[in-house]
Every structure is written in structure tokens, then in C-alpha cells.
Design a protein around this motif. Sequence first.
Motif, mmCIF file in Angstrom:
data_model
loop_
_atom_site.group_PDB
_atom_site.id
_atom_site.type_symbol
_atom_site.label_atom_id
_atom_site.label_comp_id
_atom_site.label_asym_id
_atom_site.label_seq_id
_atom_site.Cartn_x
_atom_site.Cartn_y
_atom_site.Cartn_z
ATOM 1 N N GLN A 26 0.825 -1.211 0.000
ATOM 2 C CA GLN A 26 0.000 0.000 0.000
ATOM 3 C C GLN A 26 0.859 1.262 0.000
ATOM 4 N N ILE A 27 2.003 1.222 0.708
ATOM 5 C CA ILE A 27 2.890 2.380 0.748
ATOM 6 C C ILE A 27 3.421 2.690 -0.648
ATOM 7 N N ARG A 28 3.585 1.680 -1.464
ATOM 8 C CA ARG A 28 4.108 1.881 -2.816
ATOM 9 C C ARG A 28 3.045 2.391 -3.783
ATOM 10 N N SER A 29 1.799 2.455 -3.388
ATOM 11 C CA SER A 29 0.752 2.925 -4.309
ATOM 12 C C SER A 29 0.929 4.418 -4.575
ATOM 13 N N PRO A 30 0.546 4.908 -5.747
ATOM 14 C CA PRO A 30 0.756 6.309 -6.119
ATOM 15 C C PRO A 30 0.065 7.304 -5.158
ATOM 16 N N GLY A 31 -1.112 7.017 -4.681
ATOM 17 C CA GLY A 31 -1.819 7.921 -3.774
ATOM 18 C C GLY A 31 -1.083 8.111 -2.464
ATOM 19 N N VAL A 32 -0.581 7.005 -1.906
ATOM 20 C CA VAL A 32 0.166 7.085 -0.650
ATOM 21 C C VAL A 32 1.493 7.794 -0.889
ATOM 22 N N GLN A 33 2.137 7.522 -2.018
ATOM 23 C CA GLN A 33 3.409 8.194 -2.336
ATOM 24 C C GLN A 33 3.205 9.705 -2.466
ATOM 25 N N GLU A 34 2.089 10.098 -3.091
ATOM 26 C CA GLU A 34 1.784 11.524 -3.226
ATOM 27 C C GLU A 34 1.546 12.154 -1.850
ATOM 28 N N SER A 35 0.807 11.451 -0.975
ATOM 29 C CA SER A 35 0.565 11.953 0.380
ATOM 30 C C SER A 35 1.862 12.089 1.160
ATOM 31 N N ILE A 36 2.734 11.108 1.019
ATOM 32 C CA ILE A 36 4.025 11.169 1.713
ATOM 33 C C ILE A 36 4.833 12.351 1.179
ATOM 34 N N GLY A 37 4.796 12.582 -0.125
ATOM 35 C CA GLY A 37 5.476 13.730 -0.720
ATOM 36 C C GLY A 37 4.933 15.045 -0.166
ATOM 37 N N ASN A 38 3.607 15.138 -0.029
ATOM 38 C CA ASN A 38 2.989 16.341 0.539
ATOM 39 C C ASN A 38 3.422 16.550 1.987
ATOM 40 N N ILE A 39 3.494 15.459 2.723
ATOM 41 C CA ILE A 39 3.925 15.539 4.122
ATOM 42 C C ILE A 39 5.373 16.018 4.187
ATOM 43 N N MET A 40 6.210 15.525 3.301
ATOM 44 C CA MET A 40 7.623 15.932 3.273
ATOM 45 C C MET A 40 7.734 17.419 2.922
ATOM 46 N N ASP A 41 6.942 17.874 1.937
ATOM 47 C CA ASP A 41 6.964 19.296 1.560
ATOM 48 C C ASP A 41 6.523 20.168 2.734
ATOM 49 N N THR A 42 5.468 19.743 3.410
ATOM 50 C CA THR A 42 4.973 20.496 4.563
ATOM 51 C C THR A 42 6.022 20.531 5.666
ATOM 52 N N ALA A 43 6.683 19.426 5.883
ATOM 53 C CA ALA A 43 7.735 19.371 6.911
ATOM 54 C C ALA A 43 8.868 20.338 6.571
ATOM 55 N N LYS A 44 9.225 20.453 5.279
ATOM 56 C CA LYS A 44 10.275 21.392 4.871
ATOM 57 C C LYS A 44 9.836 22.830 5.149
ATOM 58 N N ILE A 45 8.570 23.131 4.830
ATOM 59 C CA ILE A 45 8.054 24.489 5.067
ATOM 60 C C ILE A 45 8.072 24.800 6.557
ATOM 61 N N VAL A 46 7.621 23.863 7.362
ATOM 62 C CA VAL A 46 7.604 24.061 8.812
ATOM 63 C C VAL A 46 9.027 24.251 9.332
ATOM 64 N N LYS A 47 9.953 23.477 8.816
ATOM 65 C CA LYS A 47 11.356 23.612 9.234
ATOM 66 C C LYS A 47 11.867 25.008 8.886
ATOM 67 N N GLY A 48 11.521 25.512 7.701
ATOM 68 C CA GLY A 48 11.920 26.861 7.302
ATOM 69 C C GLY A 48 11.326 27.917 8.224
ATOM 70 N N ILE A 49 10.061 27.762 8.586
ATOM 71 C CA ILE A 49 9.409 28.705 9.506
ATOM 72 C C ILE A 49 10.107 28.693 10.859
ATOM 73 N N ILE A 50 10.414 27.505 11.344
ATOM 74 C CA ILE A 50 11.108 27.391 12.636
ATOM 75 C C ILE A 50 12.463 28.078 12.565
ATOM 76 N N GLU A 51 13.177 27.916 11.443
ATOM 77 C CA GLU A 51 14.482 28.563 11.285
ATOM 78 C C GLU A 51 14.334 30.089 11.306
ATOM 79 N N VAL A 52 13.294 30.610 10.629
ATOM 80 C CA VAL A 52 13.067 32.055 10.617
ATOM 81 C C VAL A 52 12.714 32.553 12.029
#
Length: 143
Positions: A26-52
Amino acid sequence: MADGEKTSKLKEIKETVSGAVEIIHQIRSPGVQESIGNIMDTAKIVKGIIEVLKTPEMVKNIENFRLISENMNDITTKVQDTLKHLEDIGVITEAKGLVKSAKNTMDSFSGSGQDVHEISTSIKEMFKSIRFLTDELRITVTS
């Protein structure tokens, strides 16, 4: 261990491995991969906010907001104390009475607007007559 227990344990292990394989599938399915990608992008944004937020400027701004908040709380307390003091010494009660008195006075003139106008006109005419009399007395005295 009895054969029944071994079979039960093997069956339990088999079900666990089967469940893990299903999760990996299930983790290898495209929908889950897209969700994981979104989570990673959000984590990067949050990390940037914390740095600021960690920069000296933002730390100073946050501290200023804290001080402003404390000052507003102090001002609120002082205003409440002042209002209570004014109430205790009767200033507010006197002001209410003054306002009520002024309102009653204004209300007493509201029905007699014409009378007020007539009184004002009569007073003006009386002053004109007094001026005229004063002028005549000056002329008489000087002659």
C-alpha cells in the motif's frame, strides 16, 4: 512446546508478515506516495518557519510582543483601579447626576422653543434700549 502451540505461533507470524507485506504494498501505491510527498513538503516548510523564528530579529519581535502584552495588562489594571477610585469618591455618580440635570433642563426647553426665541429677542431689545439710554445720558452730561 506442543504442536498446537507451534502451529498457532507460526500462523501468528505468517499473519504478521502478511500484514507487513500488505502495508509495504500500500505504501508503494501512487496515492500514498503523493501523500508522503505532501507531508515531506509540509515538513520542509515548517522547518523553514522554525528557522526564521530562531533569527535574532524574530526573537526580538517576539520579545517585544510579550512586553506589549504585559504593558497592556498593566494599563488595563490601572484603568480599572482608576475607574474604581473615581466611583468610590463619587465622581461618576456626580457626573451622572450632572448629565441627568442637563438633560432635564434641555427637555424643559424642548416644548417651548418659541418662548426661548421670544425671550432672547426681548433681551436683545432691552440691551438696545439700555445702550440708547446710556448714549443719551452721555450726551446730556457732556453738554
